[in-house]
Scaffold this active site. Structure first.
Site, PDB file in Angstrom:
ATOM      1  N   ASP A  83       0.772  -1.349  -0.093  1.00  0.00           N
ATOM      2  CA  ASP A  83       0.275  -0.197  -0.118  1.00  0.00           C
ATOM      3  C   ASP A  83       0.713   1.255   0.061  1.00  0.00           C
ATOM      4  OD1 ASP A  83      -2.509   1.354   0.301  1.00  0.00           O
ATOM      5  OD2 ASP A  83      -2.167   1.475   2.495  1.00  0.00           O
ATOM      6  N   GLY A 219      -9.427   5.480   2.518  1.00  0.00           N
ATOM      7  CA  GLY A 219     -10.143   6.316   3.700  1.00  0.00           C
ATOM      8  C   GLY A 219     -11.438   5.788   4.111  1.00  0.00           C
TER       9      GLY A 219
HETATM   10 ZN   LIG Z   1      -4.412   5.578   1.135  1.00  0.00          ZN
END
Ligand SMILES: [Zn+2]
Length: 298
Positions: A83, A219
């Site tokens: 990520d 998010g």
């Molecule tokens: Zn992110």
């Protein structure tokens, strides 16, 4: 079983559901996430964020092989993903370790530079059968729980068009780079939402119609169930979710310690077990929302 991101996201796009992508910076969060996915029989993405290494939480060398091992042994399809990778060498290290997907995040760089870097990563990754996620547009970071990222908001820009992903540009970017999934900016925030999220969900649909590849929402913690469902129906197929899960783990520990009298013996393994239970219940609930259409079709 260990699978690529492309494999599970293409299926998710066809079935109009989303796959949860959970950061797992410790053993218990890996276990909690895989167990939750197995109990629901849904595919899942476990991911290591490069920023967690910078914060000293865990290193790729420590957690990476463990993630790959758990993914291989899992009863459900599991993608192991890097990520917010920012360094090319770091991404390549993850690929050689067995990660089946990487995100190259060059979204803060000028468009042409982002395009060139992403294209280069795709070339190497695809040769190794590794999927690639890139990002176009600027994601906001909360002042709370956004993992050491500088806080930002729409107020920092003249208009949403300046910062949110542009559908036409996204189409060109995808065609030029060959990315398998694209993280888009439409108002979601890394970390804790300090005000109610105001998402540009119509933009998701416009990008989906223009691009036709899996879209990613970062998010995911604090987005309402209703907004999640609309985002998924409009084309989101991967939802990055971390903050609420790790908070649930910490809250479970707080509740557990509150049951203990002053001076009563406590054990670290019990604390860890409570944290794992808390994380698992929270991520399982998130998975159920993300996979609503998959579960309903059974
Ligand atoms: Zn992110």
């Amino acid at each position: 079983m260990l699978v690529t991101m492309k494999e599970i996201l293409d299926k998710a796009m066809a079935g109009t559901y989303a796959v949860g992508a959970f950061n797992v910076p410790n053993l218990e969060s890996i276990q909690a996430t895989i167990e939750a996915a197995e109990e629901l029989d849904v595919p899942v993405i476990i991911q290591h964020a490069q920023v967690h290494e910078d914060e000293g939480l865990t290193t790729l060398d420590e957690i990476g092989p463990t993630m790959v091992g758990y993914a291989k042994r899992a009863k459900v399809p599991v993608c192991v993903h890097l990520d917010h990778g920012v360094d090319f060498d770091y991404l390549v290290r993850a690929m050689h370790m067995g990660f089946t997907s990487v995100m190259i995040d060059a979204s803060a760089k000028p468009y042409e530079e982002n395009l060139a870097i992403t294209k280069e990563v795709c070339k190497v990754a695809h040769a190794l059968n590794v999927s690639v996620e890139a990002e176009l547009g600027a994601m906001f970071n909360s002042a709370v729980g956004s993992g050491g990222r500088a806080a930002s908001s729409l107020d920092d820009y003249d208009s949403a068009d300046e910062v949110y992903t542009n559908p036409q540009q996204a189409k060109e970017f995808i065609e030029a780079t060959g990315v398998d999934a694209l993280a888009i900016a439409f108002g979601t925030v890394h970390g804790v939402y300090l005000t109610k999220p105001a998402l540009d969900l119509d933009r998701v649909k416009l990008i989906h119609d223009a691009c036709g590849i899996p879209l990613v929402m970062h998010g995911g913690s604090g987005v309402s169930d209703e907004d999640n469902r609309t985002a998924i129906n409009n084309g989101i197929t991967k939802i990055n979710y971390y903050t609420y899960g790790t908070m649930a783990g910490a809250n479970a520990v707080r509740d557990y310690l509150a049951t203990k009298a002053e001076g009563e013996k406590i054990f670290f393994h019990d604390i860890v077990a409570e944290a794992k239970k808390g994380i698992k219940a929270d991520v399982k609930r998130a998975m159920e929302i993300f996979a609503t259409n998959l579960l309903a079709a059974r």
